[in-house]
Design a protein around this motif. Structure first.
Motif, PDB file in Angstrom:
ATOM      1  N   ARG A  54     -69.393 -69.614 -18.361  1.00  0.00           N
ATOM      2  CA  ARG A  54     -70.453 -69.054 -17.757  1.00  0.00           C
ATOM      3  C   ARG A  54     -70.247 -67.634 -17.061  1.00  0.00           C
ATOM      4  O   ARG A  54     -71.120 -66.837 -17.140  1.00  0.00           O
ATOM      5  CB  ARG A  54     -70.952 -70.087 -16.656  1.00  0.00           C
ATOM      6  CG  ARG A  54     -71.654 -71.085 -17.243  1.00  0.00           C
ATOM      7  CD  ARG A  54     -72.130 -72.244 -16.066  1.00  0.00           C
ATOM      8  NE  ARG A  54     -72.529 -73.286 -16.571  1.00  0.00           N
ATOM      9  CZ  ARG A  54     -71.995 -74.512 -16.437  1.00  0.00           C
ATOM     10  NH1 ARG A  54     -70.997 -74.494 -15.532  1.00  0.00           N
ATOM     11  NH2 ARG A  54     -72.477 -75.387 -16.845  1.00  0.00           N
ATOM     12  N   SER A  55     -69.048 -67.306 -16.335  1.00  0.00           N
ATOM     13  CA  SER A  55     -68.789 -66.089 -15.717  1.00  0.00           C
ATOM     14  C   SER A  55     -68.550 -65.166 -16.692  1.00  0.00           C
ATOM     15  O   SER A  55     -69.134 -63.993 -16.459  1.00  0.00           O
ATOM     16  CB  SER A  55     -67.696 -66.158 -14.928  1.00  0.00           C
ATOM     17  OG  SER A  55     -66.352 -66.185 -15.592  1.00  0.00           O
ATOM     18  N   ARG A  56     -68.071 -65.285 -17.947  1.00  0.00           N
ATOM     19  CA  ARG A  56     -68.045 -64.365 -18.879  1.00  0.00           C
ATOM     20  C   ARG A  56     -69.527 -63.969 -19.557  1.00  0.00           C
ATOM     21  O   ARG A  56     -69.440 -62.770 -19.974  1.00  0.00           O
ATOM     22  CB  ARG A  56     -67.065 -64.764 -20.176  1.00  0.00           C
ATOM     23  CG  ARG A  56     -65.694 -64.515 -19.804  1.00  0.00           C
ATOM     24  CD  ARG A  56     -64.979 -64.656 -21.152  1.00  0.00           C
ATOM     25  NE  ARG A  56     -63.551 -64.346 -20.722  1.00  0.00           N
ATOM     26  CZ  ARG A  56     -62.532 -64.803 -21.409  1.00  0.00           C
ATOM     27  NH1 ARG A  56     -62.584 -65.507 -22.578  1.00  0.00           N
ATOM     28  NH2 ARG A  56     -61.219 -64.483 -21.379  1.00  0.00           N
ATOM     29  N   LEU A  57     -70.144 -65.077 -19.549  1.00  0.00           N
ATOM     30  CA  LEU A  57     -71.637 -64.720 -20.183  1.00  0.00           C
ATOM     31  C   LEU A  57     -72.417 -63.924 -19.110  1.00  0.00           C
ATOM     32  O   LEU A  57     -73.163 -63.048 -19.495  1.00  0.00           O
ATOM     33  CB  LEU A  57     -72.490 -65.925 -20.255  1.00  0.00           C
ATOM     34  CG  LEU A  57     -72.032 -66.833 -21.586  1.00  0.00           C
ATOM     35  CD1 LEU A  57     -72.967 -68.127 -21.593  1.00  0.00           C
ATOM     36  CD2 LEU A  57     -72.419 -65.985 -22.862  1.00  0.00           C
ATOM     37  N   ILE A  58     -72.122 -64.002 -17.933  1.00  0.00           N
ATOM     38  CA  ILE A  58     -72.768 -63.140 -16.826  1.00  0.00           C
ATOM     39  C   ILE A  58     -72.288 -61.933 -16.950  1.00  0.00           C
ATOM     40  O   ILE A  58     -73.060 -60.692 -16.743  1.00  0.00           O
ATOM     41  CB  ILE A  58     -72.646 -63.834 -15.585  1.00  0.00           C
ATOM     42  CG1 ILE A  58     -73.394 -65.001 -15.628  1.00  0.00           C
ATOM     43  CG2 ILE A  58     -72.921 -62.833 -14.440  1.00  0.00           C
ATOM     44  CD1 ILE A  58     -73.102 -65.974 -14.105  1.00  0.00           C
ATOM     45  N   GLU A  59     -71.080 -61.664 -16.927  1.00  0.00           N
ATOM     46  CA  GLU A  59     -70.310 -60.237 -16.950  1.00  0.00           C
ATOM     47  C   GLU A  59     -70.608 -59.435 -18.401  1.00  0.00           C
ATOM     48  O   GLU A  59     -70.760 -58.390 -18.439  1.00  0.00           O
ATOM     49  CB  GLU A  59     -68.729 -60.348 -17.084  1.00  0.00           C
ATOM     50  CG  GLU A  59     -68.289 -60.947 -15.609  1.00  0.00           C
ATOM     51  CD  GLU A  59     -66.733 -61.395 -15.596  1.00  0.00           C
ATOM     52  OE1 GLU A  59     -66.097 -61.066 -16.793  1.00  0.00           O
ATOM     53  OE2 GLU A  59     -66.378 -61.804 -14.678  1.00  0.00           O
ATOM     54  N   HIS A  60     -70.596 -60.349 -19.537  1.00  0.00           N
ATOM     55  CA  HIS A  60     -70.876 -59.712 -20.756  1.00  0.00           C
ATOM     56  C   HIS A  60     -71.934 -60.454 -21.694  1.00  0.00           C
ATOM     57  O   HIS A  60     -71.530 -61.402 -22.466  1.00  0.00           O
ATOM     58  CB  HIS A  60     -69.635 -59.519 -21.656  1.00  0.00           C
ATOM     59  CG  HIS A  60     -68.293 -59.161 -20.853  1.00  0.00           C
ATOM     60  ND1 HIS A  60     -68.284 -57.610 -20.671  1.00  0.00           N
ATOM     61  CD2 HIS A  60     -67.528 -59.553 -20.495  1.00  0.00           C
ATOM     62  CE1 HIS A  60     -67.279 -57.352 -20.090  1.00  0.00           C
ATOM     63  NE2 HIS A  60     -66.416 -58.330 -19.740  1.00  0.00           N
ATOM     64  N   PRO A  61     -73.068 -60.313 -21.380  1.00  0.00           N
ATOM     65  CA  PRO A  61     -74.180 -61.143 -22.326  1.00  0.00           C
ATOM     66  C   PRO A  61     -73.977 -61.004 -23.662  1.00  0.00           C
ATOM     67  O   PRO A  61     -73.701 -59.784 -24.038  1.00  0.00           O
ATOM     68  CB  PRO A  61     -75.376 -60.589 -21.363  1.00  0.00           C
ATOM     69  CG  PRO A  61     -75.245 -59.737 -20.439  1.00  0.00           C
ATOM     70  CD  PRO A  61     -73.738 -59.361 -20.609  1.00  0.00           C
ATOM     71  N   ILE A  62     -74.226 -62.007 -24.400  1.00  0.00           N
ATOM     72  CA  ILE A  62     -74.130 -61.876 -25.673  1.00  0.00           C
ATOM     73  C   ILE A  62     -75.641 -61.534 -26.421  1.00  0.00           C
ATOM     74  O   ILE A  62     -76.715 -61.794 -25.830  1.00  0.00           O
ATOM     75  CB  ILE A  62     -74.019 -63.308 -26.424  1.00  0.00           C
ATOM     76  CG1 ILE A  62     -72.639 -63.734 -25.830  1.00  0.00           C
ATOM     77  CG2 ILE A  62     -74.073 -63.111 -28.056  1.00  0.00           C
ATOM     78  CD1 ILE A  62     -72.201 -65.111 -26.430  1.00  0.00           C
ATOM     79  N   SER A  63     -75.927 -60.536 -27.152  1.00  0.00           N
ATOM     80  CA  SER A  63     -76.916 -59.789 -27.487  1.00  0.00           C
ATOM     81  C   SER A  63     -77.354 -60.795 -28.725  1.00  0.00           C
ATOM     82  O   SER A  63     -76.425 -61.498 -29.555  1.00  0.00           O
ATOM     83  CB  SER A  63     -76.681 -58.562 -28.110  1.00  0.00           C
ATOM     84  OG  SER A  63     -75.888 -58.188 -28.985  1.00  0.00           O
ATOM     85  N   SER A  64     -78.639 -60.678 -28.865  1.00  0.00           N
ATOM     86  CA  SER A  64     -79.224 -61.643 -29.978  1.00  0.00           C
ATOM     87  C   SER A  64     -78.556 -60.900 -31.491  1.00  0.00           C
ATOM     88  O   SER A  64     -78.627 -59.842 -31.727  1.00  0.00           O
ATOM     89  CB  SER A  64     -80.568 -61.748 -30.068  1.00  0.00           C
ATOM     90  OG  SER A  64     -81.277 -60.474 -30.165  1.00  0.00           O
ATOM     91  N   PRO A  65     -78.718 -61.808 -32.514  1.00  0.00           N
ATOM     92  CA  PRO A  65     -78.528 -61.335 -33.889  1.00  0.00           C
ATOM     93  C   PRO A  65     -79.285 -60.316 -34.329  1.00  0.00           C
ATOM     94  O   PRO A  65     -78.986 -59.313 -34.861  1.00  0.00           O
ATOM     95  CB  PRO A  65     -78.409 -62.424 -34.611  1.00  0.00           C
ATOM     96  CG  PRO A  65     -78.064 -63.671 -33.705  1.00  0.00           C
ATOM     97  CD  PRO A  65     -78.771 -63.233 -32.481  1.00  0.00           C
ATOM     98  N   ASP A  66     -80.609 -60.385 -33.958  1.00  0.00           N
ATOM     99  CA  ASP A  66     -81.323 -59.309 -34.312  1.00  0.00           C
ATOM    100  C   ASP A  66     -81.215 -57.944 -33.783  1.00  0.00           C
ATOM    101  O   ASP A  66     -81.197 -56.858 -34.538  1.00  0.00           O
ATOM    102  CB  ASP A  66     -82.949 -59.863 -33.919  1.00  0.00           C
ATOM    103  CG  ASP A  66     -83.394 -60.911 -34.868  1.00  0.00           C
ATOM    104  OD1 ASP A  66     -82.917 -61.232 -35.808  1.00  0.00           O
ATOM    105  OD2 ASP A  66     -84.114 -61.771 -34.546  1.00  0.00           O
TER     106      ASP A  66
END
Length: 94
Positions: A54-66
């Motif tokens: 969760r903390s990694r997602l907050i630090e580095h959000p995953i961009s959508s494939p599009d």
């Protein structure tokens, strides 16, 4: 079969489970010191991994494939020059 902490840490590295790897020794000592039931200890170890992810997602959000795909596509410079079975694309679309 005897498994050592370095063996487990190596497996966790291969599985990309850094949250568990970072807190494993502390959790083992905590469980031994308080004679914690296995499932309670295991639940805490899993929670460590979830917290790390969760903390990694907050630090580095995953961009959508599009959005990743569109950033790699060349900019359009006018009418399409692609073809569909030898015909201009505009003629292939009903």
């Amino acid at each position: 079969m005897t498994t050592t902490l370095p063996d487990i840490e190596r497996a966790l590295r291969l599985l990309h489970m850094s949250g568990v790897r970072d807190t494993l020794e502390t959790r083992v000592l905590q469980a031994q010191g308080s004679q914690q039931p296995f499932l309670e200890t295991f639940a805490l170890i899993l929670q460590d991994e979830l917290d790390r992810r969760r903390s990694r997602l907050i630090e580095h959000p995953i961009s959508s494939p599009d959005s990743r795909r569109s950033s790699r596509l060349p900019k359009s410079t006018g009418p399409s020059t692609r073809s569909c079975h030898g015909k201009p694309v505009s003629r292939c679309i009903p």
